[in-house]
Design a protein around this motif. Structure first.
Motif, PDB file in Angstrom:
ATOM      1  N   GLN A   1       0.837  -1.208   0.000  1.00  0.00           N
ATOM      2  CA  GLN A   1       0.000   0.000   0.000  1.00  0.00           C
ATOM      3  C   GLN A   1       0.862   1.244   0.000  1.00  0.00           C
ATOM      4  O   GLN A   1       1.757   1.380   0.843  1.00  0.00           O
ATOM      5  CB  GLN A   1      -0.926   0.021   1.221  1.00  0.00           C
ATOM      6  N   PHE A   2       0.604   2.134  -0.924  1.00  0.00           N
ATOM      7  CA  PHE A   2       1.307   3.416  -1.039  1.00  0.00           C
ATOM      8  C   PHE A   2       2.824   3.215  -1.107  1.00  0.00           C
ATOM      9  O   PHE A   2       3.308   2.088  -1.191  1.00  0.00           O
ATOM     10  CB  PHE A   2       0.933   4.355   0.110  1.00  0.00           C
ATOM     11  N   GLY A   3       3.530   4.300  -1.070  1.00  0.00           N
ATOM     12  CA  GLY A   3       4.981   4.221  -1.155  1.00  0.00           C
ATOM     13  C   GLY A   3       5.549   5.610  -1.375  1.00  0.00           C
ATOM     14  O   GLY A   3       4.798   6.568  -1.600  1.00  0.00           O
ATOM     15  N   PRO A   4       6.871   5.744  -1.274  1.00  0.00           N
ATOM     16  CA  PRO A   4       7.475   7.068  -1.448  1.00  0.00           C
ATOM     17  C   PRO A   4       7.305   7.577  -2.874  1.00  0.00           C
ATOM     18  O   PRO A   4       7.252   8.782  -3.102  1.00  0.00           O
ATOM     19  CB  PRO A   4       8.952   6.853  -1.103  1.00  0.00           C
ATOM     20  N   LYS A   5       7.193   6.635  -3.839  1.00  0.00           N
ATOM     21  CA  LYS A   5       6.994   7.055  -5.231  1.00  0.00           C
ATOM     22  C   LYS A   5       5.565   6.709  -5.648  1.00  0.00           C
ATOM     23  O   LYS A   5       5.012   5.699  -5.215  1.00  0.00           O
ATOM     24  CB  LYS A   5       7.984   6.338  -6.146  1.00  0.00           C
ATOM     25  N   GLU A   6       5.026   7.531  -6.541  1.00  0.00           N
ATOM     26  CA  GLU A   6       3.632   7.347  -6.965  1.00  0.00           C
ATOM     27  C   GLU A   6       3.388   5.989  -7.603  1.00  0.00           C
ATOM     28  O   GLU A   6       2.321   5.409  -7.485  1.00  0.00           O
ATOM     29  CB  GLU A   6       3.247   8.441  -7.972  1.00  0.00           C
ATOM     30  N   ASP A   7       4.394   5.490  -8.336  1.00  0.00           N
ATOM     31  CA  ASP A   7       4.161   4.311  -9.169  1.00  0.00           C
ATOM     32  C   ASP A   7       4.589   3.010  -8.505  1.00  0.00           C
ATOM     33  O   ASP A   7       4.575   1.962  -9.126  1.00  0.00           O
ATOM     34  CB  ASP A   7       4.880   4.466 -10.516  1.00  0.00           C
ATOM     35  N   GLU A   8       5.009   3.079  -7.249  1.00  0.00           N
ATOM     36  CA  GLU A   8       5.460   1.845  -6.620  1.00  0.00           C
ATOM     37  C   GLU A   8       4.933   1.741  -5.196  1.00  0.00           C
ATOM     38  O   GLU A   8       5.206   2.588  -4.351  1.00  0.00           O
ATOM     39  CB  GLU A   8       6.998   1.815  -6.595  1.00  0.00           C
ATOM     40  N   GLU A   9       4.199   0.677  -4.940  1.00  0.00           N
ATOM     41  CA  GLU A   9       3.690   0.485  -3.588  1.00  0.00           C
ATOM     42  C   GLU A   9       4.633  -0.433  -2.823  1.00  0.00           C
ATOM     43  O   GLU A   9       5.240  -1.335  -3.400  1.00  0.00           O
ATOM     44  CB  GLU A   9       2.281  -0.110  -3.643  1.00  0.00           C
TER      45      GLU A   9
ATOM     46  N   LEU B   1      15.779  12.557   5.216  1.00  0.00           N
ATOM     47  CA  LEU B   1      14.657  11.749   4.740  1.00  0.00           C
ATOM     48  C   LEU B   1      13.662  12.606   3.963  1.00  0.00           C
ATOM     49  O   LEU B   1      13.507  13.800   4.225  1.00  0.00           O
ATOM     50  CB  LEU B   1      13.928  11.097   5.920  1.00  0.00           C
ATOM     51  N   GLY B   2      12.994  11.982   3.002  1.00  0.00           N
ATOM     52  CA  GLY B   2      11.935  12.658   2.277  1.00  0.00           C
ATOM     53  C   GLY B   2      10.700  12.792   3.148  1.00  0.00           C
ATOM     54  O   GLY B   2      10.630  12.228   4.252  1.00  0.00           O
ATOM     55  N   ASP B   3       9.722  13.547   2.649  1.00  0.00           N
ATOM     56  CA  ASP B   3       8.522  13.823   3.413  1.00  0.00           C
ATOM     57  C   ASP B   3       7.791  12.521   3.806  1.00  0.00           C
ATOM     58  O   ASP B   3       7.350  12.369   4.948  1.00  0.00           O
ATOM     59  CB  ASP B   3       7.586  14.699   2.576  1.00  0.00           C
ATOM     60  N   PHE B   4       7.700  11.584   2.859  1.00  0.00           N
ATOM     61  CA  PHE B   4       6.995  10.322   3.097  1.00  0.00           C
ATOM     62  C   PHE B   4       7.614   9.546   4.261  1.00  0.00           C
ATOM     63  O   PHE B   4       6.928   9.169   5.221  1.00  0.00           O
ATOM     64  CB  PHE B   4       7.022   9.488   1.803  1.00  0.00           C
ATOM     65  N   GLU B   5       8.920   9.343   4.206  1.00  0.00           N
ATOM     66  CA  GLU B   5       9.586   8.588   5.268  1.00  0.00           C
ATOM     67  C   GLU B   5       9.582   9.365   6.588  1.00  0.00           C
ATOM     68  O   GLU B   5       9.399   8.779   7.658  1.00  0.00           O
ATOM     69  CB  GLU B   5      11.042   8.262   4.903  1.00  0.00           C
ATOM     70  N   ALA B   6       9.811  10.675   6.502  1.00  0.00           N
ATOM     71  CA  ALA B   6       9.860  11.478   7.727  1.00  0.00           C
ATOM     72  C   ALA B   6       8.528  11.371   8.474  1.00  0.00           C
ATOM     73  O   ALA B   6       8.490  11.189   9.697  1.00  0.00           O
ATOM     74  CB  ALA B   6      10.181  12.932   7.400  1.00  0.00           C
TER      75      ALA B   6
END
Lengths: 644, 644
Positions: free
Chosen positions: A289-297, B485-490
């Motif tokens: 589910q979700f992920g740091p990049k839009e195209d990869e969960e 860290l990027g926003d997602f990981e942070a």
């Protein structure tokens, strides 16, 4: 065909979970061999494969089976188990642990089958207690309130029941509780005996393969020979004779014997937790589910929050695995003493210590499993709410562990009573209390997160905590008594926040200490120490977080650092363990057939397994039988929508 | 015949519970009238009596009903509800609260019936979300993983489904998620439409009267008119047009609308907790065990431990009763703004604040109910494990509240995001953050247990706690980002112990603040203030105990006293409330017919009610159908006993 390696451990089916398996820091087969040993591994495989090969044991995940049919299935399967005779007398004598392992295996398949089997086998630790008025061997229940519920197998099939009743001799004297065998049904017809009303209690939240029943007696005359005369007998002329001179010793012997049920329940709760954690970890490692990049969960196991929800329960599994095993061995030692008629002080002290430990280990085990299964169910989201994935059944089957053989909260009083008396400790679980005064002077002096990840840190904190709570409980009891309360009220008013917390801290310390000792042991393979050490530290720090306010209150903690260090250490350990989690679960998981959960299958083909199970369900794509009625006379829908 | 007093509230059946009722410090009828008002009291009675009088709604406690039959029963009862038409359009317009009350009433009877009814009625807050590839109005599910589970009523009967899908126009451009109506079954035959595979997901842990389903589409062509064009439309020549200029505003409007589900779930969880607490308190007031004297057993409610297990959940019921009611009114205000096309800043801020509140109130409500029901089940011992007493059903039916409409843990992130942004607060739930710096200077300065029993004490502590956790969360986020860290990981690494705790503390503070304000309100009858004040203090102190380590860590607490005072205050409040507990439960309890739990009946005739239900069960005293097989070929029993 089950591929088997040379050491006898079958390979795990491969699939998407292999990504994590390759990242593991240790060999799961080495861990399994270390924990179980070749003989037990082979035995478990034999049991599992036998059940899987027998069509009578076939089942569909999430099937909707009526209670009556569950009972019938359990009966037929139980009968089959007697044919398989997995554990012979000789086996038990050579390795008593096999009995527990057989119970583990049957329970992993279905707890009510396991319970039914062992009840019939006559070696169950579970006891039947009916409060009855008994005089001159005529037995009567005074009223409905005195009828005892819950007797296993009594609902439908038991023909004889062990009844505990107050024994009155003709002279009117009461000799206390004694046990009798009473015939309740005719073995030829299964009809109730005259004067006996015996029946089925109805549906329970779980374990519905087992028929629990009730019995009410109306002037039922039973033969004198049916008094189970281990602790006392009545002569033909009505006199009472007992081999025990000292009623306290008789009570002590009973205490020890009664611990068996709780020792067993602690283990059974652990088995439930193993299954639930297996399902949730495998699900979390494959569900993306979700992920740091839009195209990869990314797998949800990569989220710190998910790790924090699940991995402490995985650590608890390993801590309790070692504890329950070593504790069962302590109990076997005690039982051998009983058989040998050991009258030594040590034997008596052992009985009391085991009683104290089991009265706290059952609450710890059953609650940890209860909370863990619930967390696993929630961590699997909607999939966890589908009956087919089995988390609901595990929760329902584990649930009685919290209340039978003594309500958890009430049992904890027994443990604190033992600690307050501070008697001898053959198993050394309370030896450190001798240093109570110096331990209470200690402080939390950890200087870094790294240092905090050492299992010795929570262990030291627990030693202080048990000492502190013991002192507080003594003070509280003294204060209540000084204010004029009787013993009954004083004890009742010292449970919450005092004696109850003390008992919990004591057993958590014991579990942690034993796990810590295992890792220090020379026999423990070097390659496994690192991961076991992390599990130990995580378990210890995680349970300790429940007590941090008390650690501050008593001055063991001060300032910001303790909580910061402990929280960071827990999350760091979770992060270190997440790549080992799948392999750690492979060690404890039964084969897919036994686990019976599509999302928990070993290959990790989450959606394939889920969909094939959904599609194999009953009437999945069919119209309901009442379709015509639905179509012919439909209510007007959406009438309110326009307004809202 | 239901005896009714002049103010329209029927009397409670009398019996053993009267002992406690006579000890109550307040009139339960006055409390009911204060909380509900005459109109709602009459409405609820009308609904309850209508169901009780209709044989279609008759049922036996603990019946074992197959899933298929549950579905059929729910269908027939749902149809009947449309005939009864309890709430007309005019009713809703005059008093929107009636809709919630009707949902309460139906849910108290059976949640899956309530869900089925409101889904059919078309006013459900629950949404259907299918992730699909949609282009030129030909709809296809890319694979099994994209099929969406859980759509209510879709398993067996839904003929049309609202589908959310990415909208692609012929030019290949994606316009984001839009909703479409897709016909899935032929309304005349209930057979699936060509290209549609629609089916039943199978058994769930609970709510099995509702048929949840899945749908998979294979090149299904749908008419252009079926695009639900509230937020965007496609012209006949394939161009996309939207009334919203600002995509953020469109998103904001959706946020508000989506809150409805969570507002509703918070209330539904509370209803479950009400039922469970009713059962457990009535049981505890009539079940007697042990006592200070040998010959007299006392009700288990007299034990401090039992009070401590149950009464905080009773306090939570009252706190959440007021919170959910006032919060529903906030949501109605927001909805009216939407209908009026209010484009003001306040309306937008209101939407965001309600979103933040609902994302934390759903977790708080559903978890409190989950834990409370489990505690009630355990507090009733074996009786709680009997299906007939309904605690298992309540737990199973409440369970999805923890995970649907957003997993609780994930939702809490939405709340902390709102708090970290610190925007306007029309409902004043975060106004106190303006004084953050001065609040953080405050300390716990309570000088006695008596002072500690004032609801202002936990309220002040919560204000400090929210401020402290907000500061800690900001610091943690900043630290994570500073470390690269990027926003997602942070954000992910700042949930556990920081943002998550912040969101929970915020909503607990909000609930407590509103309860506190209610008691201060001039309209609140003087005769009720004392008991309400105790409930408020107990709820606040009890939830605060989860945060005490943080209160020490941040320096709000220091020394021994804070924990001592709070623990003693909680136990003292429990002791003060135990004589009011039965009356407090009378206020929230539905009639016996609806509660459907022998041990929870209003007359408190525990054993009579239990036994009559046991005896009315199916085949209670009968032999099993397989008795002959059991008798003819019995396994040898007790073969191992001699050795053990």
């Amino acid at each position: 065909f089950n591929p088997t390696t040379q050491n006898g451990i079958p390979d795990i089916p491969s699939g998407p979970l292999d990504i994590y398996r390759k990242k593991a820091s240790f060999s799961w087969k080495q861990m399994l061999q270390f924990l179980e040993g070749d003989e037990i591994i082979a035995f478990k495989q034999h049991v599992f494969r036998t059940l899987e090969s027998d069509p009578l044991f076939a089942r569909q995940p999430g099937e909707d089976i009526p209670v009556e049919q569950k009972r019938e299935l359990a009966f037929r399967r139980c009968k089959q188990l007697f044919k398989y005779d997995f554990v012979t007398r000789d086996d038990v004598m050579q390795n008593p642990w096999k009995m527990t392992i057989l119970n583990d295996c049957l329970g992993m398949y279905d707890w009510s089958l396991g319970a039914k089997y062992f009840l019939n086998k006559g070696v169950s630790p579970f006891h039947i207690l009916l409060m009855l008025c008994l005089s001159e061997f005529v037995i009567s229940s005074p009223d409905f309130e005195a009828a005892k519920f819950w007797v296993g197998n009594l609902g439908k099939t038991a023909t004889h029941s062990v009844v505990f009743a107050q024994l009155y001799t003709p002279d009117g004297q009461c000799h206390g509780l004694h046990s009798f065998i009473v015939q309740v049904r005719d073995p030829k017809t299964l009809l109730a005996m005259p004067g006996v009303m015996v029946g089925d209690m109805g549906k329970k939240l779980g374990q519905n393969g087992l028929d629990n029943g009730f019995a009410i007696f109306h002037n039922v005359r039973i033969p004198r020979e049916n008094l189970l005369n281990k602790t006392g007998d009545v002569t033909p002329d009505g006199r009472y004779v007992s081999p025990f001179k000292d009623p306290n010793k008789r009570f002590g012997a009973s205490l020890g014997a009664l611990s068996g049920g709780r020792v067993g329940i602690t283990r059974m709760a652990l088995v439930n937790l193993k299954l639930a954690v297996t399902v949730a970890v495998r699900f979390s490692a494959t569900r993306r589910q979700f992920g740091p990049k839009e195209d990869e969960e990314i797998p949800v196991l990569e989220y710190q929050l998910q790790q924090w929800r699940l991995l402490p329960f995985l650590a608890a599994v390993y801590a309790l695995e070692h504890f329950t095993r070593s504790f069962c061995m302590n109990f076997v030692e005690f039982q051998i003493g009983l058989l040998m008629k050991d009258k030594s002080d040590r034997q008596a002290e052992l009985g009391r210590e085991i009683h104290a430990m089991s009265c706290a280990s059952k609450p710890l085990g059953s609650w940890t499993a209860q909370r863990g299964i619930q967390e696993c169910r929630e961590a699997c989201g909607g999939h966890g709410y589908l009956a087919m994935n089995r988390l609901g059944e595990l929760r329902d089957d584990n649930d009685p562990n919290c209340t039978y053989e003594g309500d958890n909260n009430v049992l904890l009083q027994q443990t604190s009573n033992y600690l307050l008396r501070r008697i001898e400790s053959p198993l050394e679980t309370v030896n450190f209390l001798e240093d109570m005064n110096s331990i209470l002077q200690r402080k939390f002096t950890v200087g870094s997160v790294e240092e905090c990840m050492n299992p010795g840190v929570p262990l030291a904190a627990y030693k202080w905590l048990v000492c502190f709570l013991l002192g507080e409980s003594q003070r509280k009891l003294f204060h209540e008594k000084s204010s004029g309360l009787g013993d009954f009220e004083a004890r009742n008013n010292s449970q919450v926040y005092y004696c109850r917390s003390l008992a919990i801290a004591y057993i958590e310390h014991t579990v942690l200490q034993r796990f810590h000792d295992l890792i220090q042991d020379e026999q423990t393979p070097a390659a496994l120490r690192s991961v076991l050490g992390r599990l130990c530290a995580l378990y210890g720090l995680w349970t300790l977080t429940n007590h941090m306010a008390i650690l501050y209150q008593g001055g063991y903690f001060s300032g910001r650092q303790p909580v910061d260090f402990i929280h960071t250490a827990i999350l760091t350990l979770c992060g270190q363990l997440k790549d080992d989690a799948v392999a750690l679960v492979d060690v404890i998981a039964p084969p897919d057939f036994i686990l019976n959960s599509p999302i928990g299958k070993a290959d990790g083909e989450l959606y394939k397994n889920l969909w094939s199970t959904v599609m194999q369900g009953k009437n999945v794509l069919e119209r309901p039988s009442w379709w015509a009625e639905f179509c012919s006379d439909k209510p007007a829908v959406g009438s309110l929508r326009a307004k809202l």
